[in-house]
Design a protein around this motif. Structure first.
Motif, PDB file in Angstrom:
ATOM      1  N   GLY A 135       0.798  -1.235   0.000  1.00 44.60           N
ATOM      2  CA  GLY A 135       0.000   0.000   0.000  1.00 44.60           C
ATOM      3  C   GLY A 135       0.821   1.270   0.000  1.00 44.60           C
ATOM      4  N   VAL A 136       2.092   1.146  -0.438  1.00 43.45           N
ATOM      5  CA  VAL A 136       2.963   2.331  -0.431  1.00 43.45           C
ATOM      6  C   VAL A 136       2.610   3.279  -1.578  1.00 43.45           C
ATOM      7  N   LEU A 137       2.171   2.701  -2.709  1.00 38.87           N
ATOM      8  CA  LEU A 137       1.907   3.539  -3.891  1.00 38.87           C
ATOM      9  C   LEU A 137       0.639   4.360  -3.695  1.00 38.87           C
ATOM     10  N   GLY A 138       0.629   5.545  -4.268  1.00 43.06           N
ATOM     11  CA  GLY A 138      -0.533   6.427  -4.185  1.00 43.06           C
ATOM     12  C   GLY A 138      -0.117   7.804  -4.660  1.00 43.06           C
ATOM     13  N   PRO A 139      -1.034   8.768  -4.657  1.00 46.48           N
ATOM     14  CA  PRO A 139      -0.688  10.108  -5.148  1.00 46.48           C
ATOM     15  C   PRO A 139       0.415  10.785  -4.344  1.00 46.48           C
ATOM     16  N   GLY A 140       0.621  10.359  -3.108  1.00 43.51           N
ATOM     17  CA  GLY A 140       1.678  10.964  -2.293  1.00 43.51           C
ATOM     18  C   GLY A 140       3.006  10.254  -2.407  1.00 43.51           C
ATOM     19  N   PHE A 141       3.082   9.248  -3.297  1.00 40.38           N
ATOM     20  CA  PHE A 141       4.320   8.471  -3.431  1.00 40.38           C
ATOM     21  C   PHE A 141       5.226   9.044  -4.521  1.00 40.38           C
ATOM     22  N   VAL A 142       6.518   9.167  -4.193  1.00 42.25           N
ATOM     23  CA  VAL A 142       7.529   9.577  -5.171  1.00 42.25           C
ATOM     24  C   VAL A 142       8.647   8.549  -5.173  1.00 42.25           C
ATOM     25  N   GLY A 143       8.949   8.012  -6.349  1.00 42.68           N
ATOM     26  CA  GLY A 143      10.092   7.129  -6.503  1.00 42.68           C
ATOM     27  C   GLY A 143      11.207   7.894  -7.196  1.00 42.68           C
ATOM     28  N   ALA A 144      12.384   7.899  -6.587  1.00 42.51           N
ATOM     29  CA  ALA A 144      13.507   8.571  -7.227  1.00 42.51           C
ATOM     30  C   ALA A 144      14.164   7.626  -8.227  1.00 42.51           C
ATOM     31  N   HIS A 145      14.486   8.137  -9.397  1.00 43.82           N
ATOM     32  CA  HIS A 145      15.231   7.462 -10.471  1.00 43.82           C
ATOM     33  C   HIS A 145      14.336   6.621 -11.385  1.00 43.82           C
ATOM     34  N   GLY A 146      13.888   5.459 -10.933  1.00 41.04           N
ATOM     35  CA  GLY A 146      13.050   4.635 -11.805  1.00 41.04           C
ATOM     36  C   GLY A 146      13.741   4.229 -13.090  1.00 41.04           C
ATOM     37  N   VAL A 147      15.052   3.968 -13.005  1.00 44.19           N
ATOM     38  CA  VAL A 147      15.792   3.600 -14.219  1.00 44.19           C
ATOM     39  C   VAL A 147      15.371   2.209 -14.704  1.00 44.19           C
ATOM     40  N   TRP A 148      15.192   1.292 -13.748  1.00 37.17           N
ATOM     41  CA  TRP A 148      14.970  -0.112 -14.096  1.00 37.17           C
ATOM     42  C   TRP A 148      13.528  -0.519 -13.812  1.00 37.17           C
ATOM     43  N   LEU A 149      12.606   0.107 -14.516  1.00 36.55           N
ATOM     44  CA  LEU A 149      11.189  -0.214 -14.358  1.00 36.55           C
ATOM     45  C   LEU A 149      10.662  -0.872 -15.622  1.00 36.55           C
ATOM     46  N   GLY A 150       9.843  -1.896 -15.441  1.00 35.80           N
ATOM     47  CA  GLY A 150       9.215  -2.562 -16.570  1.00 35.80           C
ATOM     48  C   GLY A 150       7.840  -1.983 -16.849  1.00 35.80           C
ATOM     49  N   ASP A 151       7.216  -2.481 -17.918  1.00 32.20           N
ATOM     50  CA  ASP A 151       5.894  -1.978 -18.301  1.00 32.20           C
ATOM     51  C   ASP A 151       4.877  -2.158 -17.177  1.00 32.20           C
ATOM     52  N   ASP A 152       4.925  -3.318 -16.498  1.00 29.54           N
ATOM     53  CA  ASP A 152       3.971  -3.558 -15.408  1.00 29.54           C
ATOM     54  C   ASP A 152       4.192  -2.583 -14.255  1.00 29.54           C
TER      55      ASP A 152
END
Ligand SMILES: [Zn+2]
Length: 501
Positions: free
Chosen positions: A266-283
């Motif tokens: 439940g970490v994801l939401g409008p208040g969530f920020v991920g730094a970088h996101g270099v290695w993210l897949g389509d899902d």
């Protein structure tokens, strides 16, 4: 008290153009923008003739603690940087942390940045006194900040796949003896600093929670962070899929991608920020977009540490909010968002040979550093543009600067030619912080002198920690090279292979 900034050319409208306009500021907000505004009696005025007026840029990701370690990194990967954490961030007093944070704030302001999302980290642990010193640095200098205590309750070396098996017995013993920080204590500190500081300095200081790297957070810690963020209405920021090693480790340890695990908790939401996101897949991107989450893109840091190139075009296609950041000075070397703008645009070309429509053009990256970063900071309604109702965070550039001569397309010039050295005046919430290119709220030279002395003392006292890191680094490197040999479908992003027609 009201303020009229008159006679300048203001970057505004859609598409952005330079328009002759005055700006009336009431208290800390823009009241009106337009040509030849009437000047009410008793209003202070600033002559912006010969200047270009911009919204303050916003740095979506940095670290107050890292500026004192500027210049210590050689050819380091992210994992090298983490190996040297104790040597770089340990052995400090709260006053050292004050100086480090002040250095970063000064540099950001002098290069046109008025607000930042800052993950403050400390070794061996953040104390209330050190956190207070960082808040004080930002408020003394006068910059707007979302400050998060960045913490971990899993030791980094435990999260490098295969590392422990490679280590000789004595180093294995040293690493095994490193105790993780107690989860309960971390959560208590997070909650304490929110209660004490969130909304302070007339709202210029906000607090967020930051499990610094998901692999270094137990499930219990993640759950606790989510609870605190919900209860206090604050954001959550973490380093997300910055390196391929992290992705491999998440699958090995948790059987999930990093984003998948965060979604489970439940970490994801409008208040969530991920730094970088270099290695993210389509899902991963789909999960982030569906949650209304945001990414802080730090291309300068990603290139410096050899992490790769984040799939920002794909993020934007999917509707993921993206802001632009520098990252800390220990890996990004500087806090200059004008440099980050240029890098963000030019590095995007490599991934899409001859597909110029897929490149991040000047206006796209300008949006990342203004409205995009404002969204990352959770202040989309207040920051990011020069318009009535917005906070009066404004930057005045000297129009006669060599970097802006001749001025053809203003956004192209700002992104590709400007270096930050044309910044003449900066206001945060209607208050003048930089004048004549100098920060006037504190004594810059005194900060520099004290920071130099602090860095020299810290370097001398951290010698043993540096030696230990130097012994560990080759094993960390070997373990990482073995781990990243595992092929992943998302290799195509960071390896710069075009995705196809
Ligand atoms: Zn970072």
């Amino acid at each position: 008290m009201a303020l009229l900034i008159h006679g300048g050319r203001v970057l505004m409208g859609t598409p952005l153009t330079l328009q002759p306009a005055d700006i009336l500021v009431e208290s800390d907000r823009i009241e009106a923008v337009g040509p030849s505004l009437p000047r009410p009696a008793g209003v202070r005025s600033i002559d912006a003739g010969g200047h270009i007026v911009l919204p303050g840029l916003a740095n979506a990701h940095t670290h107050a603690a890292s500026h004192l370690a500027r210049g210590r990194a050689g050819n380091w990967t992210l994992e090298d940087l983490l190996t040297y954490s104790a040597a770089n961030y340990g052995f400090r007093t709260p006053e050292d942390e004050y100086l480090s944070a002040a250095l970063g704030a000064i540099e950001m302001l002098k290069t046109g940045c008025t607000s930042a999302y800052d993950l403050y980290m400390a070794v061996p642990a953040i104390t209330d006194e050190a956190f207070e010193a960082v808040v004080r640095a930002y408020t003394d200098v006068g910059m707007r900040v979302v400050l998060a205590p960045a913490m971990a309750d899993v030791v980094f070396y435990q999260t490098v796949p295969g590392l422990l098996d490679l280590l000789p017995a004595d180093l294995r013993g040293t690493v095994a003896a490193m105790a993780p920080a107690p989860t309960k204590g971390l959560l208590e500190l997070s909650e304490r600093v929110i209660k004490r500081w969130h909304g302070g300095a007339d709202g210029r200081v906000r607090i967020a929670v930051a499990p610094t790297i998901p692999n270094q957070a137990t499930d219990e810690f993640l759950d606790g962070c989510v609870r605190i963020a919900r209860e206090h209405g604050v954001g959550i920021h973490t380093h997300l899929a910055e390196s391929k090693v992290q992705v491999i480790e998440s699958r090995r340890r948790h059987g999930r991608t990093l984003v998948g695990r965060l979604a489970d908790h439940g970490v994801l939401g409008p208040g969530f920020v991920g730094a970088h996101g270099v290695w993210l897949g389509d899902d991963d991107l789909r999960l982030l977009a569906d949650a209304g989450a945001a990414i802080a893109h730090n291309p300068g840091s990603n290139l410096r540490l050899g992490c790769g190139i984040a799939p920002v075009r794909e993020m934007l296609d999917r509707g993921v909010a993206v802001g632009l950041g520098t990252d800390g000075s220990s890996c990004a070397d500087n806090q200059n968002l004008f440099e980050a703008l240029r890098i963000a645009s030019v590095v995007s070309t490599i991934r899409f040979p001859h597909q110029t429509g897929r490149w991040l053009d000047a206006s796209t990256v300008w949006d990342l550093a203004t409205t995009g970063s404002a969204r990352v900071l959770g202040q989309a309604q207040d920051l990011g543009s020069v318009a009535p109702g917005r906070k009066a965070d404004l930057v005045l550039l000297r129009a006669d600067s060599v970097f802006l001569r001749p001025l053809n397309d203003p956004v192209n010039s700002l992104v590709y030619a400007e270096t930050g050295t044309s910044v003449d005046m900066v206001l945060v919430g209607g208050r003048v912080i930089v004048e004549g290119g100098r920060v006037i709220t504190i004594d810059e030279d005194r900060i520099y002198d004290r920071a130099q002395a602090a860095a020299e003392r810290q370097r001398a006292t951290s010698g043993q920690a540096w030696q230990l890191a130097t012994r560990l680094a080759p094993y960390v490197g070997a373990a990482c090279r073995a781990a990243v040999a595992t092929p992943l479908a998302i290799d195509r992003y960071a390896a710069s292979v075009p995705a196809g027609p």
